[in-house]
Scaffold this motif. Structure first.
Motif, PDB file in Angstrom:
ATOM      1  N   ALA A  90      -4.705  -4.153  10.911  1.00 19.69           N
ATOM      2  CA  ALA A  90      -4.896  -2.703  11.007  1.00 19.69           C
ATOM      3  C   ALA A  90      -3.880  -1.941  10.160  1.00 19.69           C
ATOM      4  O   ALA A  90      -4.233  -1.027   9.424  1.00 19.69           O
ATOM      5  N   SER A  91      -2.618  -2.336  10.247  1.00 20.01           N
ATOM      6  CA  SER A  91      -1.560  -1.613   9.530  1.00 20.01           C
ATOM      7  C   SER A  91      -0.740  -2.498   8.606  1.00 20.01           C
ATOM      8  O   SER A  91       0.037  -1.994   7.805  1.00 20.01           O
ATOM      9  N   GLY A  92      -0.869  -3.802   8.740  1.00 21.22           N
ATOM     10  CA  GLY A  92      -0.033  -4.750   8.011  1.00 21.22           C
ATOM     11  C   GLY A  92       1.065  -5.330   8.885  1.00 21.22           C
ATOM     12  O   GLY A  92       1.704  -6.314   8.532  1.00 21.22           O
ATOM     13  N   THR A  93       1.276  -4.728  10.052  1.00 21.29           N
ATOM     14  CA  THR A  93       2.372  -5.163  10.918  1.00 21.29           C
ATOM     15  C   THR A  93       2.157  -6.563  11.484  1.00 21.29           C
ATOM     16  O   THR A  93       3.058  -7.402  11.441  1.00 21.29           O
ATOM     17  N   ARG A  94       0.978  -6.854  12.022  1.00 19.88           N
ATOM     18  CA  ARG A  94       0.740  -8.200  12.572  1.00 19.88           C
ATOM     19  C   ARG A  94       0.902  -9.263  11.502  1.00 19.88           C
ATOM     20  O   ARG A  94       1.464 -10.334  11.744  1.00 19.88           O
ATOM     21  N   SER A  95       0.397  -8.970  10.309  1.00 23.31           N
ATOM     22  CA  SER A  95       0.524  -9.924   9.200  1.00 23.31           C
ATOM     23  C   SER A  95       1.987 -10.127   8.836  1.00 23.31           C
ATOM     24  O   SER A  95       2.394 -11.234   8.484  1.00 23.31           O
ATOM     25  N   SER A  96       2.788  -9.064   8.925  1.00 24.26           N
ATOM     26  CA  SER A  96       4.232  -9.168   8.664  1.00 24.26           C
ATOM     27  C   SER A  96       4.927  -9.967   9.752  1.00 24.26           C
ATOM     28  O   SER A  96       5.779 -10.811   9.460  1.00 24.26           O
TER      29      SER A  96
ATOM     30  N   PRO B 293      -2.835  -2.757   5.113  1.00 26.35           N
ATOM     31  CA  PRO B 293      -3.765  -2.375   6.170  1.00 26.35           C
ATOM     32  C   PRO B 293      -5.178  -2.841   5.803  1.00 26.35           C
ATOM     33  O   PRO B 293      -5.416  -3.344   4.696  1.00 26.35           O
ATOM     34  N   GLN B 294      -6.113  -2.617   6.697  1.00 25.80           N
ATOM     35  CA  GLN B 294      -7.513  -3.022   6.525  1.00 25.80           C
ATOM     36  C   GLN B 294      -8.007  -2.793   5.098  1.00 25.80           C
ATOM     37  O   GLN B 294      -7.784  -1.734   4.526  1.00 25.80           O
ATOM     38  N   ILE B 295      -8.668  -3.800   4.546  1.00 21.37           N
ATOM     39  CA  ILE B 295      -9.262  -3.666   3.218  1.00 21.37           C
ATOM     40  C   ILE B 295     -10.767  -3.468   3.345  1.00 21.37           C
ATOM     41  O   ILE B 295     -11.356  -3.716   4.392  1.00 21.37           O
ATOM     42  N   ALA B 296     -11.364  -3.023   2.247  1.00 25.74           N
ATOM     43  CA  ALA B 296     -12.814  -2.833   2.158  1.00 25.74           C
ATOM     44  C   ALA B 296     -13.321  -3.661   0.989  1.00 25.74           C
ATOM     45  O   ALA B 296     -12.541  -4.057   0.109  1.00 25.74           O
ATOM     46  N   PRO B 297     -14.614  -3.931   0.946  1.00 30.28           N
ATOM     47  CA  PRO B 297     -15.147  -4.729  -0.163  1.00 30.28           C
ATOM     48  C   PRO B 297     -14.805  -4.163  -1.542  1.00 30.28           C
ATOM     49  O   PRO B 297     -14.538  -4.928  -2.471  1.00 30.28           O
ATOM     50  N   ASP B 298     -14.749  -2.843  -1.676  1.00 32.08           N
ATOM     51  CA  ASP B 298     -14.446  -2.279  -2.998  1.00 32.08           C
ATOM     52  C   ASP B 298     -12.975  -2.405  -3.378  1.00 32.08           C
ATOM     53  O   ASP B 298     -12.592  -2.092  -4.505  1.00 32.08           O
ATOM     54  N   ASP B 299     -12.113  -2.899  -2.476  1.00 35.25           N
ATOM     55  CA  ASP B 299     -10.712  -3.187  -2.800  1.00 35.25           C
ATOM     56  C   ASP B 299     -10.545  -4.546  -3.471  1.00 35.25           C
ATOM     57  O   ASP B 299      -9.519  -4.814  -4.100  1.00 35.25           O
TER      58      ASP B 299
END
Length: 124
Positions: free
Chosen positions: A93-99, A14-20
């Motif tokens: 958003a959740s990883g689904t589109r990327s999958s 899912p969405q990442i942030a700069p600190d990830d």
């Protein structure tokens, strides 16, 4: 951040942030693909902000934002081209589109059952 491996060279989250980003780099990813349109997120998580964090960590960043209506053969081809420098972490958003993008790239190359089993690992 919940990284889910679809293959040894392709994972989604899912969405990442700069600190990830330090964790992403530590895990050996070379490329980060953003599949989330900026219109869906607050400014502090925009592709430009994530790009700066990813590139400052020495990783490659690729923007390929998709929605259900823009998941076209051209976007699928762009995702495949972005995977040239693996291992890759793709997010939305959740990883689904990327999958789903990964699954569509495999059509005709892998057995349907294998695609579905691998893609299932990328869903919440």
């Amino acid at each position: 951040m919940e990284i889910r491996r679809i293959t040894p060279d392709y994972a989604v989250t899912p969405q990442i942030a700069p600190d990830d980003v330090p964790v992403i780099a530590e895990q050996g990813f070379r490329t980060v693909i953003c599949n989330r349109p900026d219109a869906e997120i607050p400014t502090e998580l925009s592709a430009q902000v994530i790009r700066a964090a990813v590139e400052s960590a020495g990783l490659r960043f690729v923007e390929n934002p998709v929605t259900h209506s823009t998941m076209t053969p051209e976007r699928i081809a762009a995702q495949a081209a972005a995977m040239a420098e693996a291992p890759v972490l793709a997010y939305c958003a959740s990883g689904t589109r990327s999958s789903v993008l990964w699954a569509l790239m495999q059509a005709g190359r892998m057995k349907t059952d294998e695609i579905l089993a691998a893609t299932a690992r990328g869903r919440l």
